[in-house]
Every structure is written in structure tokens, then in C-alpha cells.
Design an enzyme around this catalytic site. Structure first.
Site, PDB file in Angstrom:
ATOM      1  N   LEU A 189       0.478   3.678  -1.997  1.00 27.56           N
ATOM      2  CA  LEU A 189       0.824   3.571  -3.415  1.00 27.56           C
ATOM      3  C   LEU A 189       1.300   4.898  -3.995  1.00 27.56           C
ATOM      4  CD1 LEU A 189      -2.095   1.306  -4.722  1.00 27.56           C
ATOM      5  CD2 LEU A 189       0.103   0.635  -3.723  1.00 27.56           C
TER       6      LEU A 189
ATOM      7  N   SER B 209       7.528   4.581  -0.985  1.00 29.87           N
ATOM      8  CA  SER B 209       6.520   4.973   0.017  1.00 29.87           C
ATOM      9  C   SER B 209       7.183   5.703   1.179  1.00 29.87           C
ATOM     10  CB  SER B 209       5.781   3.736   0.536  1.00 29.87           C
ATOM     11  OG  SER B 209       5.209   3.058  -0.551  1.00 29.87           O
ATOM     12  N   ARG B 210       8.457   5.408   1.409  1.00 22.02           N
ATOM     13  CA  ARG B 210       9.161   6.040   2.544  1.00 22.02           C
ATOM     14  C   ARG B 210       9.596   7.476   2.242  1.00 22.02           C
ATOM     15  NH1 ARG B 210      10.928   0.339   3.302  1.00 22.02           N
ATOM     16  NH2 ARG B 210      10.141  -0.269   5.342  1.00 22.02           N
TER      17      ARG B 210
ATOM     18  N   GLN C 168       8.566  -8.911   7.637  1.00 18.84           N
ATOM     19  CA  GLN C 168       9.741  -8.421   6.904  1.00 18.84           C
ATOM     20  C   GLN C 168      10.341  -7.168   7.548  1.00 18.84           C
ATOM     21  OE1 GLN C 168       7.280  -7.794   3.197  1.00 18.84           O
ATOM     22  NE2 GLN C 168       8.658  -6.078   2.907  1.00 18.84           N
TER      23      GLN C 168
ATOM     24  N   GLY D 264       0.823  -1.207   0.000  1.00 18.62           N
ATOM     25  CA  GLY D 264       0.000   0.000   0.000  1.00 18.62           C
ATOM     26  C   GLY D 264       0.851   1.249   0.000  1.00 18.62           C
TER      27      GLY D 264
ATOM     28  N   GLN E 202      15.366  -7.705  -3.846  1.00 17.97           N
ATOM     29  CA  GLN E 202      14.089  -8.404  -3.584  1.00 17.97           C
ATOM     30  C   GLN E 202      13.648  -9.181  -4.832  1.00 17.97           C
ATOM     31  OE1 GLN E 202      10.505  -6.885  -1.390  1.00 17.97           O
ATOM     32  NE2 GLN E 202       9.833  -6.303  -3.428  1.00 17.97           N
TER      33      GLN E 202
ATOM     34  N   GLY F 224       5.150   4.574  -8.939  1.00 22.64           N
ATOM     35  CA  GLY F 224       5.922   3.348  -9.203  1.00 22.64           C
ATOM     36  C   GLY F 224       5.011   2.126  -9.146  1.00 22.64           C
ATOM     37  N   HIS F 225       4.212   2.034  -8.074  1.00 16.21           N
ATOM     38  CA  HIS F 225       3.266   0.912  -7.980  1.00 16.21           C
ATOM     39  C   HIS F 225       2.295   0.935  -9.168  1.00 16.21           C
ATOM     40  CE1 HIS F 225       4.069   1.620  -3.537  1.00 16.21           C
ATOM     41  NE2 HIS F 225       4.384   0.352  -3.665  1.00 16.21           N
TER      42      HIS F 225
HETATM   43  O1  PAF Z   1       7.993  -4.574  -2.183  1.00 13.23           O
HETATM   44  C1  PAF Z   1       7.083  -4.638  -1.341  1.00 13.23           C
HETATM   45  O2  PAF Z   1       6.219  -3.768  -1.248  1.00 13.23           O
HETATM   46  C2  PAF Z   1       7.025  -5.824  -0.387  1.00 13.23           C
HETATM   47  O3  PAF Z   1       8.294  -6.233  -0.015  1.00 13.23           O
HETATM   48  C3  PAF Z   1       6.204  -7.001  -0.939  1.00 13.23           C
HETATM   49  C4  PAF Z   1       6.824  -7.598  -2.194  1.00 13.23           C
HETATM   50  C5  PAF Z   1       4.784  -6.537  -1.252  1.00 13.23           C
HETATM   51  C6  PAF Z   1       6.115  -8.118   0.111  1.00 13.23           C
HETATM   52  O4  PAF Z   1       5.525  -7.659   1.291  1.00 13.23           O
END
Ligand code: PAF
Length: 294
Positions: free
Chosen positions: A45, A198-199, A73, A43, A165, A48-49
Site C-alpha cells: 500500500l 506499488s511498482r 491477472q 497490498g 481497469q 494512493g491506496h
Molecule cells: O488494482 C489492483 O490492485 C488490482 O488489479 C485489483 C483491482 C485489486 C484486482 O486484483
């Protein structure tokens, strides 16, 4: 969002909050032969998302976006409780992008009482973020594999901004024979070069000005490689100099690595990934760029 499967305003996507409702919707789509695209997010968003959502909508018949701030995480001293939660605004954006379905479960739906099984992440999870954020990729691999099971998608879309990632997920998918294609979409940047995250919303005006040095340090590395520089130490120190001159002192890493294995390279060939993780004020940001002819 009032029910387990609801469509609010006409322009907002259908929202599902429990996995039983989710599997009912997706079973229908699969039997109808639809190509399903998945965009996993936490979320908050941004553009980029939305570029991932757009890529999925263009390539797939049905796009599922997940919104879940995954507790496993985050490290104990990280920003899990503070992480921005902006569901209403997220749904409006997703409606405009024509996402079909949003899965936004509660934490106890995903990690039920007694949950104790985790994915041991692959070797590419060890360096860089793995060293700085112990347990982070164990949490990412676990939630992503769970999402892959809950949402039997054909394609999953991830952003290059979180390059390590993506490599962790690609390796996990290959090692565990997960039947899904992983697509990497380019990092979306503000006009001055700052990678969207998002940060970024944690940054004050001074920090926002400093933060651009992260992408500038990557641009400096690119410039050096284009000019024929191949010595890793020279490129490292030029990158660090860009960060320091902007007042960014707390640097977790500046790295030049092989794009597949993420092991250090020296000399630096074309295609090397340059990665940076640094704190701007109290905010930890990451970015990366592939150098030379990729
Ligand atoms: O990139 C992210 O936003 C998160 O690491 C993900 C892939 C949704 C997993 O929680």
C-alpha cells in the site's frame, strides 16, 4: 496474523483470512443496516491506496480492504512472484486510516482446487492493456467479481491511475447488474508528478528520475490541447518526444481515446483520455490524464 479473524495491536484493523469468517462478520453488518465500502488492493500500500480507504471511511459505516496478489491477472513473464508483499506495514497503515476489516486470503482460499470459471471481460478490455497484457483483464474481472460476491458492499473504490481497469469494472457491473456503486478516486502523485504505484519501488535512482517523464508527457498533451491543438498525430509525437528525451525507449502505447469506449479519437476533443504505458528500465508503468475541459 495468527487466526482467521484477529485484531492484532489495538490500532490494527480486524484481519480475516477465510471467507466463512468474512461472511459471518459482514452478515451482522448488513442486518445492522450498515453501508459497506470496499477497497480492493493487492497490498504494498501507498498513499494512493490510502486515499481510497479515506474516501470509503468518510462515506461508509464499515470499510473492508482486501489484500490479495491475484495470480490470474499476471502474465507468465510478469512480476507475480516478485510483486511486493508487505502485509505487516499495510496493516499498520490501514489501522491509522481506521479501516474496519481486512480480508487477506491465501490463494488456495480464493482459487480452490478445480477452479475453472472466468469472467469474459467487456469490450473496453480489448485495446491498450488488453493488447499488451493478454488475459490480464480476464483475471481482474474474475477476481473483482468474486470479491463483489464475497463482500456485499454498497460502494467500491478504485483509483483513476488504472483507468482502463475502472472502465472494465464499470462495464462489467453494468452488464451483469452487479448491485454496487463504483467510485473513481483521483490519482495520487509524488510532488514531481510521478503517479504512485506499488511498482515504483522497483525503480533505482536513475530510473526514478526518468519515470517522471511519463506524467510530463501527459502534461505536454494537456498543454497542447489547452493551446488549441486537436491533431492526434501531433499530440502523440509530442508525448513520445518527452519520453524519448528522458531515455524511455520502450513504450507500449501512447493513446488518445474516448473516455467511455476507449477507442482512438482524432481530432482530439475536450475530455479525451491520454494514456501511456512504458518501461522504465525493467519496470512497466502506466499513467493517464483527462485532457481539456473534462
Ligand atoms: O488494482 C489492483 O490492485 C488490482 O488489479 C485489483 C483491482 C485489486 C484486482 O486484483
Amino acid at each position: 496474523m495468527t487466526s482467521s479473524a484477529s485484531r492484532g495491536r489495538p490500532d490494527s484493523p480486524r484481519v480475516v483470512t477465510d471467507s466463512a469468517a468474512l461472511s459471518q462478520v459482514l452478515r451482522k453488518a448488513r442486518t445492522g443496516g450498515k453501508v459497506i465500502g470496499l477497497v480492493p488492493t493487492m497490498g504494498a500500500l501507498h498513499a494512493g491506496h490510502l486515499s481510497l480507504v479515506r474516501a470509503s471511511v468518510a462515506a461508509c459505516d464499515l470499510t473492508v480492504v482486501t489484500i490479495f496478489v491475484n495470480p490470474t491477472q499476471f502474465g507468465p513473464n510478469e512480476d507475480f512472484t516478485r510483486y511486493p508483499r508487505t502485509l505487516e506495514a499495510d496493516l499498520q497503515m490501514l489501522g491509522r486510516e481506521q479501516a474496519d476489516l481486512v480480508f487477506a486470503p491465501a490463494a488456495d482460499q480464493v482459487y480452490r482446487a478445480g477452479f475453472s470459471t472466468y469472467v469474459e471481460p467487456p469490450d473496453v478490455a480489448q485495446p491498450l492493456e488488453g493488447r499488451c497484457r493478454p488475459g490480464h483483464f480476464r483475471g481482474v474481472a474474475t477476481i473483482v467479481l468474486k470479491l463483489f460476491h464475497l463482500i456485499p458492499a454498497d460502494v467500491a473504490f478504485f483509483g483513476q491511475k488504472d483507468y482502463q481497469q475502472v472502465r472494465v469494472i464499470q462495464a462489467m457491473v453494468a452488464d451483469l447488474d452487479v448491485p454496487i456503486r463504483v467510485v473513481i478516486c483521483p490519482t495520487v502523485r509524488d510532488p514531481d508528478g510521478l503517479a504512485l504505484s506499488s511498482r515504483n519501488r522497483y525503480l533505482n535512482a536513475t530510473e526514478r528520475r526518468q519515470a517522471v517523464a511519463i506524467s510530463r508527457s501527459l502534461a505536454r498533451a494537456e498543454e497542447l490541447v489547452r493551446d488549441g491543438e486537436r491533431c492526434a498525430a501531433t499530440i502523440h509525437s509530442a508525448m513520445r518526444a518527452v519520453l524519448t528525451s528522458a531515455g524511455i525507449e520502450r513504450v507500449d502505447y501512447v493513446a488518445l481515446v474516448d473516455p467511455l469506449t476507449l477507442t482512438d479519437v482524432d481530432p482530439v476533443p475536450d475530455g479525451t483520455m491520454a494514456l501511456v504505458a512504458a518501461f522504465v528500465g525493467g519496470t512497466r508503468l502506466i499513467d493517464n490524464r483527462q485532457l481539456g475541459k473534462g
